[in-house]
Scaffold this active site. Structure first.
Site, short mmCIF file in Angstrom:
data_model
loop_
_atom_site.label_atom_id
_atom_site.label_comp_id
_atom_site.label_asym_id
_atom_site.label_seq_id
_atom_site.Cartn_x
_atom_site.Cartn_y
_atom_site.Cartn_z
N ASP A 42 -8.44 6.88 9.55
CA ASP A 42 -9.48 5.94 9.11
C ASP A 42 -9.61 4.78 10.08
OD1 ASP A 42 -11.40 5.12 6.99
OD2 ASP A 42 -10.07 3.38 6.84
N ALA A 54 -3.88 2.30 8.52
CA ALA A 54 -3.40 0.94 8.78
C ALA A 54 -4.16 0.30 9.94
CB ALA A 54 -1.90 0.97 9.05
N ARG A 55 -3.72 0.54 11.17
CA ARG A 55 -4.38 0.03 12.37
C ARG A 55 -4.30 1.09 13.47
NH1 ARG A 55 -6.40 -3.11 9.52
NH2 ARG A 55 -6.59 -5.39 9.70
N ILE A 68 0.83 -1.20 0.00
CA ILE A 68 0.00 0.00 0.00
C ILE A 68 0.86 1.25 0.00
CG2 ILE A 68 -1.68 1.32 1.34
CD1 ILE A 68 -2.83 -1.42 2.25
N GLU A 113 -11.99 1.04 17.64
CA GLU A 113 -13.00 1.08 16.58
C GLU A 113 -14.35 1.61 17.06
OE1 GLU A 113 -12.33 -0.55 12.95
OE2 GLU A 113 -10.70 0.58 13.83
N ASP A 172 11.38 1.66 7.08
CA ASP A 172 10.96 0.26 7.01
C ASP A 172 12.19 -0.62 7.14
OD1 ASP A 172 10.06 -2.32 6.42
OD2 ASP A 172 8.50 -1.56 5.07
N HIS A 222 -13.08 3.50 9.19
CA HIS A 222 -12.38 2.30 8.72
C HIS A 222 -13.00 1.79 7.42
CE1 HIS A 222 -10.05 -1.58 10.06
NE2 HIS A 222 -9.78 -1.21 8.81
#
Length: 329
Positions: free
Chosen positions: A267, A242-243, A164, A272, A183, A290
């Site tokens: 997002d 992502a999370r 992504i 959540e 990364d 999300h």
């Protein structure tokens, strides 16, 4: 007695038509137990799930918590397949120790998530939502939305450089002066000579905007915390598709309140619980529920490929894709 038993814990798709078309490859000798028919929305809590999965050959989940206790209770399961890229609701270590594949679909929504991250980045950098909110409140003042940095003089930092993030890099390269990335696991850095790969603190320090694209696990939980944010420029923009658990919420909220972070496009959030989130009405946050993965085509692809992972294991002994493929082989 059926040759195969597939238990589906939960999902939010209108039908199982895509999956059923794939399951037909198993022949008529297959029992499918759809727990959304047992309980509206399905069964997601471990203690409720265990009685239904003890003798299953495959477990398909969306949000159900597949803990070590659930895995221990399964006597012949070969695969836990998730409708997602991430598998943070599954105890992968316990599954691997028991020889159970944890299958995911890493490529179904690359374009959609990258586009959503791009939209959040442009919204935050150009302060589109902030200006609209002022209009709605009858208080628009051009000086109140300053400063706005020129994008072609700005630096974008990508935390993570997976599928992504690489797609986002291609889309954002014409907008930004420079793109840097963090990364430590990406091994093809020479293939991206116009991306500067830096340690975390250095990458954050030179960024005008940060977009998060790393998986959530024990080593990345709270990756963006007070210490990391202290290295950032004043007025940095942060986007997370992502999370939610990758961000320390206390640290980010404090940075938003102080102006250290000018705007956050989120997002995903840790619990959540979007309706009660402190981010929902924060003037410097654009919160979306999300949905970055979502398109009609992506949803159908995810359903089909999740079922294909199950069938591949049951017929051929290995899924198309699994996060613990090498560990089991």
């Amino acid at each position: 007695m059926s040759k195969f038993k597939i238990v589906i814990s939960d999902y939010y798709y209108a039908t199982q038509d895509e999956e059923n078309a794939v399951y037909q490859k198993l022949g008529g000798d297959c029992e499918i137990v759809d727990l959304t028919h047992v309980k509206p929305g399905g069964i997601m809590e471990p203690e409720e799930l265990i009685p239904y999965v003890t003798d299953c050959d495959a477990l398909v989940v969306q949000f159900a918590k597949v803990t070590a206790e659930v895995i221990a209770a399964m006597t012949k399961c070969k695969v836990v397949a998730r409708y997602a890229i991430g598998v943070d609701n599954i105890d992968v270590t316990a599954a691997t120790e028991k020889g159970i594949y944890v299958a995911n679909v890493p490529d179904y929504c690359i374009d959609e998530v990258a586009n959503t991250a791009a939209a959040h980045l442009l919204n935050a950098m150009r302060k589109i939502g902030v200006a609209r909110d002022q209009l709605l409140n009858g208080s628009f003042d051009i000086n109140a939305i300053q400063p706005i940095k020129r994008l072609k003089e700005a630096t974008l930092c990508l935390l993570g450089f997976g599928n992504i993030a690489r797609d986002l890099y291609k889309k954002m390269r014409p907008f930004f002066k420079e793109i840097v990335a963090y990364d430590p696991y990406f091994n093809a850095k020479d293939s991206y000579p116009d991306v500067r790969f830096l340690p975390l603190e250095e990458a954050v320090a030179c960024a005008d905007a940060i977009s998060i694209h790393v998986p959530l696990n024990d080593s990345t939980r709270g990756l963006v915390n007070a210490e990391v944010l202290a290295h950032a420029k004043d007025g940095v923009v942060i986007v997370n598709t992502a999370r939610g658990g990758l961000i320390d919420d206390t640290a980010l909220l404090a940075a938003l309140d102080s102006g250290k972070v000018a705007h956050a496009g989120l997002d995903v959030i840790a619990d959540e619980n979007f309706a009660d989130s402190p981010y929902l009405h924060h003037p410097a946050v654009t919160l979306t529920p999300h949905f970055s993965w979502c398109s009609t085509e992506a949803g159908l692809e995810l359903q089909r490929k999740t079922a294909e992972n199950v069938v591949a294991v049951l017929l051929n002994g290995a899924p198309v894709c699994a996060v613990n493929m090498k560990s089991i082989h």
